[in-house]
Design an enzyme around this catalytic site. Structure first.
Site, short mmCIF file in Angstrom:
data_model
loop_
_atom_site.label_atom_id
_atom_site.label_comp_id
_atom_site.label_asym_id
_atom_site.label_seq_id
_atom_site.Cartn_x
_atom_site.Cartn_y
_atom_site.Cartn_z
N GLU A 132 0.82 -1.22 0.00
CA GLU A 132 0.00 0.00 0.00
C GLU A 132 0.85 1.27 0.00
OE1 GLU A 132 -3.08 -0.29 2.98
OE2 GLU A 132 -3.72 -2.25 2.26
N GLU A 138 -4.88 -8.92 -0.08
CA GLU A 138 -5.61 -8.76 1.19
C GLU A 138 -7.07 -8.49 0.87
OE1 GLU A 138 -4.16 -5.71 3.78
OE2 GLU A 138 -2.11 -6.48 3.82
N GLU A 161 -53.66 -19.31 6.10
CA GLU A 161 -52.65 -18.80 7.02
C GLU A 161 -53.22 -18.31 8.34
OE1 GLU A 161 -50.04 -15.96 5.20
OE2 GLU A 161 -49.69 -17.19 3.44
N GLU A 193 -49.72 -21.67 -2.16
CA GLU A 193 -49.14 -20.39 -2.58
C GLU A 193 -47.63 -20.54 -2.64
OE1 GLU A 193 -49.98 -16.93 -0.22
OE2 GLU A 193 -52.15 -17.31 -0.23
#
Ligand code: NAG
Ligand code: NAG
Ligand code: NAG
Length: 977
Positions: free
Chosen positions: A236, A410, A682, A839
């Site tokens: 870097e 990295e 449901e 469904e």
């Protein structure tokens, strides 16, 4: 010969290393594992903006579905996997055995400089833990280990007149141990820890450092180069120049942002080139390694991808961030044009005699150009994990630098927790980032050669001390022995390495085949969602319909997105013909719809029957039967008559009788034509206060069932049952018993399977006679299913896997595998009942796109999992129902989330319906009764709609890398009316 032999038998080489641990057979090992050095071409200067802007243009047209679709595949045999570390962050032994101080030793010793007063004095104590570290690396199965050399451990004063043999020994032990275990060392010469003695003579602002760095590197090549074949000069370099000399946040803390970073970078580039040439001139012939430098890169997106100025800004960002170092090396020996212009112009405006950006001589440009054998870079997430950025970044490097061999050195994520070994966030990070790297390699032809995770273990994170943690291994910094513990991410990463990528799991492979004959294919709607009409809340306007609780709720401000209501919805009340036409095109054998209780019994009781409402359903059913489509009728799909709610709704016991009377009316009036009844849809969702409410719903269901069983079944011969909604749940950590228990509990209790005592579960809140009355009151298992969740700990909220595709609904992730598991679970738990899926479907949000590839993908993969459940698991699945026929009123989210095969134009008074691509695709699945194998063709059902099959070449061929071709074919076909 030897090469070919070894490539095929890598385990043999491991054994070899085992038998000859001290002195490896360098030549053999060299052939086996090393990137072949080849001179990279010199490239002309980048234009402004550079041609690599094609990357933004290419990817900005991707849909989120294309972008986020998980990809399966593996890397080539010779791909290298590793983990990374750096000297100051892990070694400790800061003054051990004659080591000289570095700028980081001194900096961290000043109180207040580092969070929590942490230092790297001991760090992970790797200086004393060579054996342990190598053991961990072996367990991970890495092919390489990237670490850095501490300059002042080798040359305490920074110069080669003071060689510390203990330091040299340490690195020799490490390198020998790695090589003996067939782990390639990747060695960084400079990872920020400059000998203090060299800082004292000016650090990287002084060009004398060029010679001194070269002499250190020369020593390292000479000493370690027989075993080290991969060198990185600077880690870097932009951070060294910018944070060290511009912002001044890192040592040597020079704060001179306008100018010093450019001067320092100039020297770093010359030093890098010098070291490269030393290697080239003196060592390459005998050692045969590669050498590069390693910038850090963040990906950047233009704010508006269609605006060329924004693209130019994004390109400029990368040129300043990365091109600063890589343009001279990989292109023409000089800084990017845009950098020269910008800095030059600004310097002129400041009335400076010359640009703040120094100038290379022609000779220097020649010397710097081409001084890297491979392209290395780091990319670390600071803000947010945005995995798809990595694919674009890799493409940018490919375009900008002529597709050099690339190594990700990295990549990782820091998490601010002291000691979480169960680090699922990190697993999701690697799962998605490595997948994007894989896409870049497989789909885009990026020349990616290696991937290293950052980091090997929790370590000293510079200004942040020991927080956050990046490690695959946890280190206990409170314990003087610094014990290491593999985190779950280490286990996960080891698996990726073992698989050499992300191969498609066997159980996810597509299954060709057909459903049983007479399999029911259906599509569903619900009354309130598609068919009503009413003018105001006060009167039962529309042909006598009464109000329901949803009428009231949707008219309460702020309850529904955009204050949408179901007042008109799709106006199916007036559109029987149009709806039946759609059903015919879909080729469904059944149609599931619900009856609006208050349309038939306006106040919920049989005191008054609204014949016009009943007549509507009779006409609908007749039209269906005329089209050879069988009705599947839900008695209760959430829209309770308001009049009943006003006397307590489901909490009032008398409702059981009311429901029974309502059901009886329907059996009497419609039962000669309706052979499939669903009492409740449901019930768990209905049950806002589950126990009382659930109690009465179950009793109401049981009464309706018995009524049908005793009085109507003999002459009408239909089926009646209840439909429940269940997600599948997986333990977040499959090795953690608590997570496993939570998953079991989630499926059993939270989603209401057990609560539905009809299916022989515990019946805690019922009396003995009630239990007898309820037991066995089902003819089939009705199932609504959409998605899967991850559970951890009982009673904790469920989470999801970040690699799962999103839909238009936050709760709905595309997880086909869960469908098969749930079906299998129901089979086993409830003694193989006949199952009807009532469904299943997926939503979208936002702009209309008739080319709803993601929905086709959903149906294709979910229905395929259903097929596996039938064919491979012996699940007694009798029918499948897609949700939903057309875009409609989606309860609390109004019209924002669209699940339909047909688009409804809600701004058009005619409410025109238009098919999306998925409508034709579903029709094809129905027509074929599944997925006949094209290889065993020809299949007329496929040929009929050949175009649609091709839409899915994309998914099969994605896995072989030909995806974009098929996507484009599909787009053209769509244009044909
Ligand atoms: C790696 O293997 C692939 C084929 O699998 C080959 O094309 C490539 O040249 C190899 N790369 C190196 C560096 O050996
Ligand atoms: C329950 O319903 C009955 C009519 O069916 C009504 O008379 C009674 O008041 C209701 N109970 C409550 C608590 O509202
Ligand atoms: C359903 O009805 C049949 C015929 O009347 C009867 O034999 C059976 O026991 C009933 N089932 C239940 C669970 O009550």
């Amino acid at each position: 010969m030897l090469t070919a032999f070894l490539d095929g038998y890598s385990c043999f080489v491991v054994l070899w290393g085992f038998f000859f641990p001290k002195r490896p057979f360098i030549d053999v090992w060299l052939v086996f594992d090393l990137p072949v050095p080849s001179k990279l071409p010199n490239l002309p200067a980048s234009e402004v903006p550079s041609k690599s802007k094609v990357v933004w243009e290419k990817f900005s047209s991707q849909t989120n579905f294309e972008r986020d679709m998980y990809f399966y595949g593996t890397f080539p045999e010779n791909f290298t996997w590793g983990v990374s570390s750096s000297a100051y962050q892990i070694e400790g032994g800061w003054d051990a055995d004659g080591k000289g101080p570095s700028i980081w030793d001194n900096f961290s010793h000043v109180p207040g400089n580092i969070k929590n007063g942490d230092t790297g004095d001991i760090a992970c104590d790797s200086y004393n833990k060579v054996e342990e570290d190598i053991y961990l690396l072996r367990a991970l199965g890495v092919k390489n280990y990237r670490f850095s050399l501490s300059w002042s451990r080798i040359f305490p004063s920074g110069r080669n007149n003071s060689i510390n043999s203990h330091g040299v020994d340490y690195y020799n032990r490490l390198i020998n141990g790695l090589v003996a275990n067939n782990i390639t060392p990747i060695v960084t010469l400079y990872h920020w820890d400059l000998p203090q003695a060299l800082q004292d003579i000016g650090g990287w602002e002084s060009s004398t450092l060029i010679d001194l760095f070269n002499s250190f590197a020369d020593f390292c090549f000479q000493t370690f180069g027989d075993r080290v074949k991969f060198w990185i000069t600077f880690n870097e370099p932009q951070v060294i120049a910018w944070a060290g000399y511009g912002a001044g946040t890192l040592p040597p803390n020079v704060n001179d942002p306008g100018s010093a970073p450019y001067r320092v970078a100039h020297i770093l580039l010359k030093a890098h080139a010098r070291v490269y040439h030393t290697y080239d001139d003196k060592y390459r012939a005998s050692q045969g390694g590669v050498i590069a430098l390693c910038p850090n890169i963040d990906w950047v997106e233009p704010k508006t991808p269609s605006d060329p100025r924004d693209i130019e800004a994004a390109d400029r960002y990368l040129q300043f961030l990365v091109g600063w170092f890589t343009h001279p090396i990989f292109k023409n020996g000089d800084y990017p044009e845009v950098m020269k212009w910008k800095v030059g112009n600004r310097s002129e405006l400041q009335n400076l005699p010359s640009s703040r950006l120094p100038v290379f001589t022609a000779e220097e440009r020649d010397y710097i150009r081409g001084t890297a054998d491979v392209f290395c870079f780091n990319t670390i997430t600071g803000h947010r994990a945005v995995a798809w950025g990595l694919r674009r970044l890799l493409n940018w490097i490919k375009e900008e630098y002529g597709n050099p061999p690339i190594y990700i050195i990295e990549n990782g994520v820091g998490i601010k927790t002291k000691s979480d070994v169960d680090d699922n966030t990190r697993i999701f990070y690697y799962k998605t980032y490595i997948d994007e790297a894989l896409k870049a390699y497989k789909l885009d032809g990026v020349n990616l050669r290696g991937y290293n995770a950052w980091s090997f273990m929790d370590s000293f994170e510079w200004l942040n001390g020991y927080d956050p943690r990046f490690g695959l291994h946890q280190v206990d910094f409170d314990n003087p022995n610094r014990p290491r513990t593999p985190k779950r991410s280490a286990v996960y990463y080891a698996e990726i390495i073992r698989n050499n990528g992300i191969p498609l799991p066997k159980e996810d492979e597509f299954l060709y085949g057909e459903f049983p004959k007479n399999f029911w294919w259906s599509v569903a709607t619900a009354a309130y969602q598609v068919r009503k009409l009413r003018q105001t809340l006060k009167v039962y306007v529309d042909n006598g319909k009464g109000l329901s609780i949803w009428d009231q709720f949707s008219h309460t401000p702020l309850k529904i997105s955009n204050d949408d209501t179901g007042d008109v919805a799709c106006d199916s009340y007036h559109k029987i013909e149009a709806d039946v036409e759609m059903l015919k095109s879909l080729k469904v054998s059944h149609y599931r719809f619900s009856i609006s209780w208050s349309r038939i019994l306006p106040d919920g009781t049989t005191k008054y029957i609204n014949e016009m409402g009943l007549n509507y359903y009779e006409r609908l059913i007749d039209a269906l039967l005329a089209a050879n489509i069988m009705p599947q009728v839900t008695l209760y799909h959430w829209d309770l008559p308001l009049a009943l709610q006003n006397i307590g709704g489901w909490e009032n016991d008398t409702i059981v009788q009311r429901f029974k009377e309502y059901a009886e009316l329907l059996f009497q009036r419609l039962g000669d034509k309706v052979k499939f009844w669903i009492t409740f849809n449901e019930p768990y969702n209905t049950a806002y206060s589950p126990y009382v409410v659930g109690h009465n719903i179950i009793k109401a269901h049981a009464e309706a069932w018995h009524l049908y069983n005793e009085t109507y079944r003999a002459k009408q011969g239909g089926l009646i049952s209840i439909t429940i909604n269940s997600d599948w749940a997986e333990p977040r950590n499959p090795y953690n018993q608590e997570d496993i228990d939570a998953a079991r509990q989630y499926v059993q209790i939270l989603r209401g399977l057990c609560f539905l005592s009809v299916f022989y579960c515990r019946l805690p809140e019922f009396t003995e006679s009630e239990k007898q009355r309820i037991k066995g009151t089902y003819d089939y298992f009705g199932l609504n299913h959409y998605t899967t969740v991850l559970t951890y700990k009982i009673n904790y909220p469920a989470v999801t896997d970040r690699s799962w595709l999103n839909s238009g609904s936050v709760w709905l992730k595309v997880t086909p595998f869960g469908f098969r598991k749930l079906l299998r679970w129901i089979k086993e738990e409830y003694n193989n009942p006949p199952i009807y899926v009532t469904e299943n479907g997926v939503s979208e949000r936002g702009d209309l796109d008739f080319d709803d590839t993601w929905r086709m993908h959903y149906y294709r993969s979910y229905i395929n999992e259903a097929l596996k459940a039938v064919v491979l698991d012996g699940v007694d699945l009798r029918g499948y129902t897609a949700w939903t026929l057309m875009d409609n009123f989606e309860w609390a989210v109004g019209f924002d989330e669209k699940f339909g095969f047909y688009h409804v134009n809600f701004t058009d008074p005619e409410l025109q319906r238009h098919p999306k691509a998925s409508a034709r695709y579903y029709a094809q699945i129905i027509n074929c009764n599944g997925f006949p194998d094209p290889a065993t063709g020809p299949h007329p059902c496929l040929e009929l709609e050949n175009s649609i099959v091709c839409a899915f070449c994309s998914f099969c061929s994605w896995r072989t890398g030909l995806g974009s071709f098929c996507f484009s074919v599909w787009k053209i076909i769509q244009k044909i009316p």
